[in-house]
Design a protein around this motif. Structure first.
Motif, PDB file in Angstrom:
ATOM      1  N   PHE A  62       0.861  -1.169   0.000  1.00  0.00           N
ATOM      2  CA  PHE A  62       0.000   0.000   0.000  1.00  0.00           C
ATOM      3  C   PHE A  62       0.905   1.229   0.000  1.00  0.00           C
ATOM      4  O   PHE A  62       2.105   1.126   0.258  1.00  0.00           O
ATOM      5  N   ARG A  63       0.325   2.380  -0.283  1.00  0.00           N
ATOM      6  CA  ARG A  63       1.106   3.606  -0.198  1.00  0.00           C
ATOM      7  C   ARG A  63       0.232   4.753   0.288  1.00  0.00           C
ATOM      8  O   ARG A  63      -0.991   4.734   0.128  1.00  0.00           O
ATOM      9  N   GLN A  64       0.897   5.731   0.875  1.00  0.00           N
ATOM     10  CA  GLN A  64       0.192   6.917   1.341  1.00  0.00           C
ATOM     11  C   GLN A  64       1.003   8.142   0.977  1.00  0.00           C
ATOM     12  O   GLN A  64       2.134   8.329   1.465  1.00  0.00           O
ATOM     13  N   ALA A  65       0.435   8.957   0.112  1.00  0.00           N
ATOM     14  CA  ALA A  65       1.078  10.201  -0.301  1.00  0.00           C
ATOM     15  C   ALA A  65       0.720  11.305   0.700  1.00  0.00           C
ATOM     16  O   ALA A  65      -0.308  11.217   1.390  1.00  0.00           O
ATOM     17  N   PRO A  66       1.533  12.340   0.781  1.00  0.00           N
ATOM     18  CA  PRO A  66       1.247  13.433   1.717  1.00  0.00           C
ATOM     19  C   PRO A  66      -0.144  14.019   1.503  1.00  0.00           C
ATOM     20  O   PRO A  66      -0.518  14.349   0.373  1.00  0.00           O
ATOM     21  N   GLY A  67      -0.920  14.087   2.561  1.00  0.00           N
ATOM     22  CA  GLY A  67      -2.238  14.676   2.480  1.00  0.00           C
ATOM     23  C   GLY A  67      -3.299  13.790   1.866  1.00  0.00           C
ATOM     24  O   GLY A  67      -4.441  14.239   1.658  1.00  0.00           O
TER      25      GLY A  67
ATOM     26  N   GLU B 240       3.887  11.312  -9.222  1.00  0.00           N
ATOM     27  CA  GLU B 240       2.679  10.945  -8.463  1.00  0.00           C
ATOM     28  C   GLU B 240       2.809   9.611  -7.729  1.00  0.00           C
ATOM     29  O   GLU B 240       1.932   9.237  -6.961  1.00  0.00           O
ATOM     30  N   ASP B 241       3.900   8.890  -7.956  1.00  0.00           N
ATOM     31  CA  ASP B 241       4.177   7.677  -7.187  1.00  0.00           C
ATOM     32  C   ASP B 241       4.844   7.995  -5.849  1.00  0.00           C
ATOM     33  O   ASP B 241       5.044   7.092  -5.029  1.00  0.00           O
ATOM     34  N   THR B 242       5.203   9.238  -5.649  1.00  0.00           N
ATOM     35  CA  THR B 242       5.834   9.647  -4.391  1.00  0.00           C
ATOM     36  C   THR B 242       4.896   9.373  -3.221  1.00  0.00           C
ATOM     37  O   THR B 242       3.749   9.809  -3.209  1.00  0.00           O
ATOM     38  N   ALA B 243       5.396   8.609  -2.242  1.00  0.00           N
ATOM     39  CA  ALA B 243       4.576   8.209  -1.104  1.00  0.00           C
ATOM     40  C   ALA B 243       5.421   7.400  -0.135  1.00  0.00           C
ATOM     41  O   ALA B 243       6.553   7.014  -0.457  1.00  0.00           O
ATOM     42  N   VAL B 244       4.856   7.143   1.026  1.00  0.00           N
ATOM     43  CA  VAL B 244       5.419   6.137   1.922  1.00  0.00           C
ATOM     44  C   VAL B 244       4.753   4.815   1.563  1.00  0.00           C
ATOM     45  O   VAL B 244       3.519   4.738   1.510  1.00  0.00           O
ATOM     46  N   TYR B 245       5.559   3.809   1.299  1.00  0.00           N
ATOM     47  CA  TYR B 245       5.055   2.512   0.891  1.00  0.00           C
ATOM     48  C   TYR B 245       5.096   1.551   2.081  1.00  0.00           C
ATOM     49  O   TYR B 245       6.121   1.440   2.776  1.00  0.00           O
ATOM     50  N   TYR B 246       3.987   0.855   2.278  1.00  0.00           N
ATOM     51  CA  TYR B 246       3.848  -0.081   3.388  1.00  0.00           C
ATOM     52  C   TYR B 246       3.588  -1.481   2.853  1.00  0.00           C
ATOM     53  O   TYR B 246       2.770  -1.659   1.952  1.00  0.00           O
TER      54      TYR B 246
END
Length: 122
Positions: free
Chosen positions: A36-41, A88-94
């Motif tokens: 999963f991933r979560q981008a800022p905001g 747009e792939d920039t994110a924290v990936y879990y």
């Protein structure tokens, strides 16, 4: 069960990265492992999943054709090969793992890793 993710970093638009997630703990036999991933905001979103018994793979439309998820049973690891990266792939990936099919591929995960940051510069 503990999940340890690694491999994030800074890459230019169009570049590639490979993320890995290692599971440790008692006998590990999940139904699936996923990223999963979560981008800022933004809310966390599903990226990709792999079924542990048959190797079935599922991808979000946004990454289909660019990302590849794979598993290594003997090592209890799952990897995410990311190509043609976009800003747009920039994110924290879990990475995450689930014990049963309940919730399908995208929900009801039981275990989560700590996250690894991916930044794609334009």
């Amino acid at each position: 069960v503990q999940l340890q993710a690694s491999g994030g970093g800074l890459v230019q638009d169009g570049g590639s990265l490979r993320l890995s997630c290692a599971a440790s703990g008692p006998t590990f036999s999940p139904f699936a492992m996923s990223w999963f991933r979560q981008a800022p905001g933004k809310e966390r979103e599903f990226v990709a999943a792999v079924g542990w018994s048959r190797g079935t793979t599922v991808y979000a439309d946004s990454v289909k054709g660019r990302f590849t998820i794979s598993r290594a049973d003997a090592k209890n690891t799952v990897s995410l090969e990311m190509n043609s990266l976009k800003p747009e792939d920039t994110a924290v990936y879990y990475c995450a793992a689930k014990r049963t099919v309940v919730g399908g591929w995208r929900e009801r995960y039981d275990y989560w890793g700590q996250g690894t940051e991916v930044t794609v510069s334009s």
